[in-house]
Motif scaffolding. Sequence first.
Motif, PDB file in Angstrom:
ATOM      1  N   ALA A   1      36.171  30.615  53.949  1.00  0.00           N
ATOM      2  CA  ALA A   1      36.303  31.894  54.648  1.00  0.00           C
ATOM      3  C   ALA A   1      34.950  32.383  55.137  1.00  0.00           C
ATOM      4  O   ALA A   1      34.820  32.884  56.268  1.00  0.00           O
ATOM      5  N   GLY A   2      33.926  32.223  54.291  1.00  0.00           N
ATOM      6  CA  GLY A   2      32.592  32.681  54.676  1.00  0.00           C
ATOM      7  C   GLY A   2      32.025  31.951  55.868  1.00  0.00           C
ATOM      8  O   GLY A   2      31.233  32.524  56.637  1.00  0.00           O
ATOM      9  N   ILE A   3      32.395  30.696  56.058  1.00  0.00           N
ATOM     10  CA  ILE A   3      31.875  29.920  57.188  1.00  0.00           C
ATOM     11  C   ILE A   3      32.259  30.567  58.516  1.00  0.00           C
ATOM     12  O   ILE A   3      31.477  30.565  59.479  1.00  0.00           O
ATOM     13  N   VAL A   4      33.466  31.147  58.581  1.00  0.00           N
ATOM     14  CA  VAL A   4      33.890  31.809  59.821  1.00  0.00           C
ATOM     15  C   VAL A   4      33.578  33.307  59.790  1.00  0.00           C
ATOM     16  O   VAL A   4      33.994  34.052  60.680  1.00  0.00           O
ATOM     17  N   GLY A   5      32.869  33.757  58.757  1.00  0.00           N
ATOM     18  CA  GLY A   5      32.482  35.161  58.664  1.00  0.00           C
ATOM     19  C   GLY A   5      33.553  36.060  58.090  1.00  0.00           C
ATOM     20  O   GLY A   5      33.417  37.287  58.130  1.00  0.00           O
ATOM     21  N   ALA A   6      34.636  35.467  57.553  1.00  0.00           N
ATOM     22  CA  ALA A   6      35.688  36.270  56.928  1.00  0.00           C
ATOM     23  C   ALA A   6      35.267  36.636  55.507  1.00  0.00           C
ATOM     24  O   ALA A   6      34.436  35.971  54.892  1.00  0.00           O
ATOM     25  N   VAL A   7      35.869  37.692  54.983  1.00  0.00           N
ATOM     26  CA  VAL A   7      35.488  38.229  53.681  1.00  0.00           C
ATOM     27  C   VAL A   7      36.495  37.781  52.627  1.00  0.00           C
ATOM     28  O   VAL A   7      37.678  38.121  52.715  1.00  0.00           O
ATOM     29  N   PRO A   8      36.059  37.018  51.601  1.00  0.00           N
ATOM     30  CA  PRO A   8      36.980  36.667  50.516  1.00  0.00           C
ATOM     31  C   PRO A   8      37.316  37.902  49.680  1.00  0.00           C
ATOM     32  O   PRO A   8      36.450  38.730  49.393  1.00  0.00           O
ATOM     33  N   VAL A   9      38.583  38.021  49.297  1.00  0.00           N
ATOM     34  CA  VAL A   9      39.040  39.142  48.468  1.00  0.00           C
ATOM     35  C   VAL A   9      39.685  38.572  47.211  1.00  0.00           C
ATOM     36  O   VAL A   9      40.861  38.192  47.225  1.00  0.00           O
ATOM     37  N   PRO A  10      38.950  38.462  46.106  1.00  0.00           N
ATOM     38  CA  PRO A  10      39.558  37.970  44.864  1.00  0.00           C
ATOM     39  C   PRO A  10      40.564  38.983  44.325  1.00  0.00           C
ATOM     40  O   PRO A  10      40.325  40.188  44.355  1.00  0.00           O
ATOM     41  N   VAL A  11      41.685  38.482  43.817  1.00  0.00           N
ATOM     42  CA  VAL A  11      42.759  39.344  43.328  1.00  0.00           C
ATOM     43  C   VAL A  11      43.007  39.033  41.847  1.00  0.00           C
ATOM     44  O   VAL A  11      43.101  37.867  41.454  1.00  0.00           O
ATOM     45  N   ASN A  12      43.112  40.067  41.054  1.00  0.00           N
ATOM     46  CA  ASN A  12      43.470  39.927  39.643  1.00  0.00           C
ATOM     47  C   ASN A  12      44.877  39.343  39.555  1.00  0.00           C
ATOM     48  O   ASN A  12      45.850  39.974  39.965  1.00  0.00           O
ATOM     49  N   TRP A  13      45.001  38.123  38.999  1.00  0.00           N
ATOM     50  CA  TRP A  13      46.297  37.454  39.016  1.00  0.00           C
ATOM     51  C   TRP A  13      47.292  38.080  38.041  1.00  0.00           C
ATOM     52  O   TRP A  13      48.481  37.737  38.068  1.00  0.00           O
ATOM     53  N   HIS A  14      46.852  39.027  37.219  1.00  0.00           N
ATOM     54  CA  HIS A  14      47.790  39.754  36.358  1.00  0.00           C
ATOM     55  C   HIS A  14      48.594  40.800  37.144  1.00  0.00           C
ATOM     56  O   HIS A  14      49.603  41.300  36.647  1.00  0.00           O
ATOM     57  N   TRP A  15      48.115  41.165  38.329  1.00  0.00           N
ATOM     58  CA  TRP A  15      48.746  42.260  39.055  1.00  0.00           C
ATOM     59  C   TRP A  15      50.168  41.905  39.470  1.00  0.00           C
ATOM     60  O   TRP A  15      50.485  40.760  39.783  1.00  0.00           O
ATOM     61  N   LYS A  16      51.014  42.939  39.492  1.00  0.00           N
ATOM     62  CA  LYS A  16      52.405  42.785  39.889  1.00  0.00           C
ATOM     63  C   LYS A  16      52.587  43.229  41.343  1.00  0.00           C
ATOM     64  O   LYS A  16      51.632  43.540  42.036  1.00  0.00           O
ATOM     65  N   GLY A  17      53.860  43.310  41.756  1.00  0.00           N
ATOM     66  CA  GLY A  17      54.158  43.510  43.169  1.00  0.00           C
ATOM     67  C   GLY A  17      53.485  44.698  43.813  1.00  0.00           C
ATOM     68  O   GLY A  17      52.802  44.567  44.841  1.00  0.00           O
ATOM     69  N   ALA A  18      53.661  45.894  43.241  1.00  0.00           N
ATOM     70  CA  ALA A  18      53.113  47.098  43.869  1.00  0.00           C
ATOM     71  C   ALA A  18      51.592  47.063  43.899  1.00  0.00           C
ATOM     72  O   ALA A  18      50.970  47.471  44.891  1.00  0.00           O
ATOM     73  N   GLU A  19      50.978  46.558  42.823  1.00  0.00           N
ATOM     74  CA  GLU A  19      49.515  46.480  42.777  1.00  0.00           C
ATOM     75  C   GLU A  19      48.996  45.496  43.818  1.00  0.00           C
ATOM     76  O   GLU A  19      48.038  45.782  44.543  1.00  0.00           O
ATOM     77  N   LEU A  20      49.633  44.334  43.891  1.00  0.00           N
ATOM     78  CA  LEU A  20      49.224  43.333  44.869  1.00  0.00           C
ATOM     79  C   LEU A  20      49.470  43.829  46.290  1.00  0.00           C
ATOM     80  O   LEU A  20      48.630  43.660  47.183  1.00  0.00           O
ATOM     81  N   GLY A  21      50.638  44.438  46.503  1.00  0.00           N
ATOM     82  CA  GLY A  21      50.950  44.947  47.833  1.00  0.00           C
ATOM     83  C   GLY A  21      49.937  45.969  48.306  1.00  0.00           C
ATOM     84  O   GLY A  21      49.520  45.973  49.478  1.00  0.00           O
ATOM     85  N   TYR A  22      49.524  46.859  47.398  1.00  0.00           N
ATOM     86  CA  TYR A  22      48.507  47.852  47.759  1.00  0.00           C
ATOM     87  C   TYR A  22      47.230  47.160  48.201  1.00  0.00           C
ATOM     88  O   TYR A  22      46.637  47.511  49.226  1.00  0.00           O
ATOM     89  N   LEU A  23      46.760  46.170  47.432  1.00  0.00           N
ATOM     90  CA  LEU A  23      45.508  45.505  47.782  1.00  0.00           C
ATOM     91  C   LEU A  23      45.619  44.774  49.122  1.00  0.00           C
ATOM     92  O   LEU A  23      44.708  44.863  49.956  1.00  0.00           O
ATOM     93  N   LEU A  24      46.705  44.051  49.333  1.00  0.00           N
ATOM     94  CA  LEU A  24      46.844  43.312  50.588  1.00  0.00           C
ATOM     95  C   LEU A  24      46.861  44.259  51.782  1.00  0.00           C
ATOM     96  O   LEU A  24      46.246  43.977  52.820  1.00  0.00           O
ATOM     97  N   ASP A  25      47.563  45.374  51.651  1.00  0.00           N
ATOM     98  CA  ASP A  25      47.631  46.333  52.751  1.00  0.00           C
ATOM     99  C   ASP A  25      46.299  47.059  52.932  1.00  0.00           C
ATOM    100  O   ASP A  25      45.818  47.239  54.062  1.00  0.00           O
ATOM    101  N   ASP A  26      45.697  47.488  51.817  1.00  0.00           N
ATOM    102  CA  ASP A  26      44.450  48.241  51.906  1.00  0.00           C
ATOM    103  C   ASP A  26      43.330  47.386  52.475  1.00  0.00           C
ATOM    104  O   ASP A  26      42.499  47.872  53.262  1.00  0.00           O
ATOM    105  N   SER A  27      43.294  46.108  52.100  1.00  0.00           N
ATOM    106  CA  SER A  27      42.216  45.228  52.568  1.00  0.00           C
ATOM    107  C   SER A  27      42.496  44.637  53.938  1.00  0.00           C
ATOM    108  O   SER A  27      41.605  44.030  54.549  1.00  0.00           O
TER     109      SER A  27
END
Length: 489
Positions: free
Chosen positions: A55-81
């Motif tokens: 991702a960094g090679i094309v200048g995109a920003v990696p977003v690590p996600v806590n794999w414990h998160w459930k649907g609403a938590e993950l959905g918030y991060l994907l939408d917010d980021s």
Amino acid sequence: MATIRCGQTIRDNDEMRTRAARIATGLAEHGVTAGDRVAMFLHNDVAVIEASIGAGIVGAVPVPVNWHWKGAELGYLLDDSDSRVLFAHSDLVPTAEAVLGDRLLIEVDNDSAPPTGRHPRYEDWLAAQRPWSQPPTQAPQSMIYTSGTTGRPKGIVRAATTPEQSAASAALIFETFGLAPGMRTLVPAPIYHTAPNVHCLVSAAAGIDLTIMPKFDPEEMLRLIEAHGINHFQAVPTMFVRLLQLPDAVRARYDLSSLTTIVHAAAPCPPEIKRRIIDWLGPIVREYYGGSETGGCVACDSDQWLAHPGTVGRPIADADIRIYSDSGDLLPAGTAGRIHLRPPTGWPNFTYHRNPGKRAEMERDGYLDIGDIGYLDADGFLYLNDRSTDMIISGGVNIYPAEIEACLLELPGVRDAAVFGIPDADLGESIAAHIESTGVTADAVREHIRSNLAGYKVPKLVVFDDDLPREDTGKLFKRKIRARYWPDR
């Protein structure tokens, strides 16, 4: 040649970089460009490093996600980021699908579940790409989301840097972590968190031999140190506790003589635990302190710590510390207050994604408040009392749970402890202790505290808890336990 390994996956540095270049092409063909976000919903895996570098090679920003998160938590991060692509392990795909929207999901095989067959499989997708042939864009730092102890997690966005600024930032990371070229380093913590993520990516970029544990296991860690001649590892205090709880015969079974540097951070380390680690492995233990926002600002080696027991160190480079009262007064040495940090020159500035006001709230006179309480001694060494959100106010007296937790961990039979305030009609708050133990009684707990600390620090409530909830970094999910007693908060 340097190698990167995790579980059964082993890559040499050249192979890893070729694979990252193919990932860059695949992302670009999907329309990912500089400034876009690419999320990593993955357990510890070499794929996290490859995809982040790609991702960094094309200048995109990696977003690590806590794999414990459930649907609403993950959905918030994907939408917010605004993440456009999501890499996810097979066992996590069902959680991701519920909130995926129109994003591309690249499915990474793992042992926890068979491939779903509903999305491009990582190895097949990667093999179909040609390596990126254009000059790489200046790679951005990962966008880490804070743990969200108050309100929603906040994405930390770094200011764009020049190659010179990136080199200065990398030098600071090397100094803070105690890394050096040619080392063989081990990462036992989850790499969705800031320090392990930075540790992995900087090591991979510098060609340092890197071993990532799929998950922390104390004896397995000792085995890996011996097997790969590990020189360096970064840990959290809970890992020290687990290592010290291994039987003496188990600890003596492994040759750890290759170790030259151990570094720890993320949570206060009980002084007795740190002293025992130094006694066991030698004066090779470094400590640093800072935040996801500020990077490491303070550090000490074993000799400095032994001369100032309990300290987290002094400022590194040209970083600085100030201690303020709640009303904004600058406090003298020896007086506890809110810790404010000024990061060293070369550390990139930041804001919070979609919340610049929160960034402004934490700054005073150019110094940043990351939510901790502590004090400086006369020599300029910093000591932590606790998180400001964890402090107990009982009868008008400030009580710091970390001090009581450290005392409890010295009691034989206590494996873990969480201390916090609960409602009290007379005092406002009283002290509760949830303890994971074997063969310990509530009376023994109270007597141990009474014998070592002031009487007002003795817990009113002692609860034995079989499994205290901790993050993989070792930080307690204390709010989950405390919520049982404060239902309206």
